[in-house]
Design a protein around this motif. Structure first.
Motif, PDB file in Angstrom:
ATOM      1  N   VAL A  97      60.424  35.612 -35.385  1.00  0.00           N
ATOM      2  CA  VAL A  97      60.072  34.375 -35.062  1.00  0.00           C
ATOM      3  C   VAL A  97      59.053  34.200 -33.962  1.00  0.00           C
ATOM      4  O   VAL A  97      59.201  34.896 -32.863  1.00  0.00           O
ATOM      5  CB  VAL A  97      61.344  33.744 -34.647  1.00  0.00           C
ATOM      6  N   ILE A  98      57.927  33.476 -34.047  1.00  0.00           N
ATOM      7  CA  ILE A  98      57.082  33.153 -33.358  1.00  0.00           C
ATOM      8  C   ILE A  98      57.097  31.753 -32.921  1.00  0.00           C
ATOM      9  O   ILE A  98      57.037  30.829 -33.805  1.00  0.00           O
ATOM     10  CB  ILE A  98      55.563  33.404 -33.784  1.00  0.00           C
ATOM     11  N   CYS A  99      57.477  31.420 -31.547  1.00  0.00           N
ATOM     12  CA  CYS A  99      57.375  30.219 -30.847  1.00  0.00           C
ATOM     13  C   CYS A  99      56.204  29.796 -30.313  1.00  0.00           C
ATOM     14  O   CYS A  99      55.967  30.561 -29.132  1.00  0.00           O
ATOM     15  CB  CYS A  99      58.780  30.042 -30.146  1.00  0.00           C
ATOM     16  N   TYR A 100      55.393  28.936 -30.715  1.00  0.00           N
ATOM     17  CA  TYR A 100      54.195  28.556 -30.116  1.00  0.00           C
ATOM     18  C   TYR A 100      54.516  27.561 -28.992  1.00  0.00           C
ATOM     19  O   TYR A 100      55.285  26.664 -29.189  1.00  0.00           O
ATOM     20  CB  TYR A 100      53.096  28.158 -31.036  1.00  0.00           C
ATOM     21  N   CYS A 101      53.883  27.979 -27.721  1.00  0.00           N
ATOM     22  CA  CYS A 101      54.474  27.171 -26.733  1.00  0.00           C
ATOM     23  C   CYS A 101      53.257  26.349 -26.093  1.00  0.00           C
ATOM     24  O   CYS A 101      51.976  26.888 -25.994  1.00  0.00           O
ATOM     25  CB  CYS A 101      55.032  27.722 -25.614  1.00  0.00           C
TER      26      CYS A 101
END
Length: 125
Positions: A97-101
């Motif tokens: 999972v990649i969570c862009y912040c």
């Protein structure tokens, strides 16, 4: 379900980049945090904020001098989430999972962390 969750900065300014330096190399990175999660908890969603950990000298436990003493809700907020499921039958993780912040500063109080508990087995070792 084993998940590898990466929190990645999106569109960081020059000032924010100065805070995103790897301690062991001094190189800049846009990876804010990595989590390995084997729980059944849901994935982070937009609006989720990373926690920040701080060490306040007057609260340091001499048995754990390098440990954080306080935490707060941080300034980095998840703006979008991408999930990748490996198609290999023997993949190390069931999902990546990649969570862009995005940087969205807030004022949040420092909260004391619970006292570090050491199991009896570790104390005897």
């Amino acid at each position: 379900m084993s998940k590898y969750i990466i929190f990645k900065a999106e569109n960081a300014s020059t000032e924010q980049w100065k805070k995103m330096i790897l301690a062991h190399t001094g190189a800049c990175t846009d990876i804010l945090a990595e989590h390995y999660d084997s729980s059944k908890r849901p994935l982070p969603q937009p609006g989720y904020r990373l926690k920040e950990y701080h060490r306040i000298e007057q609260f340091v436990d001499p048995k754990f001098p390098g440990a954080s003493t306080h935490s707060r809700v941080g300034d980095w907020e998840v703006s979008r989430v991408e999930e990748y499921v490996p198609d290999l039958p023997v993949a190390e993780f069931e999902t990546i999972v990649i969570c862009y912040c995005r940087y969205a500063p807030i004022t949040s109080p420092l909260e004391p962390l619970p006292e570090i508990q050491v199991s009896q087995q570790l104390q005897e070792a």
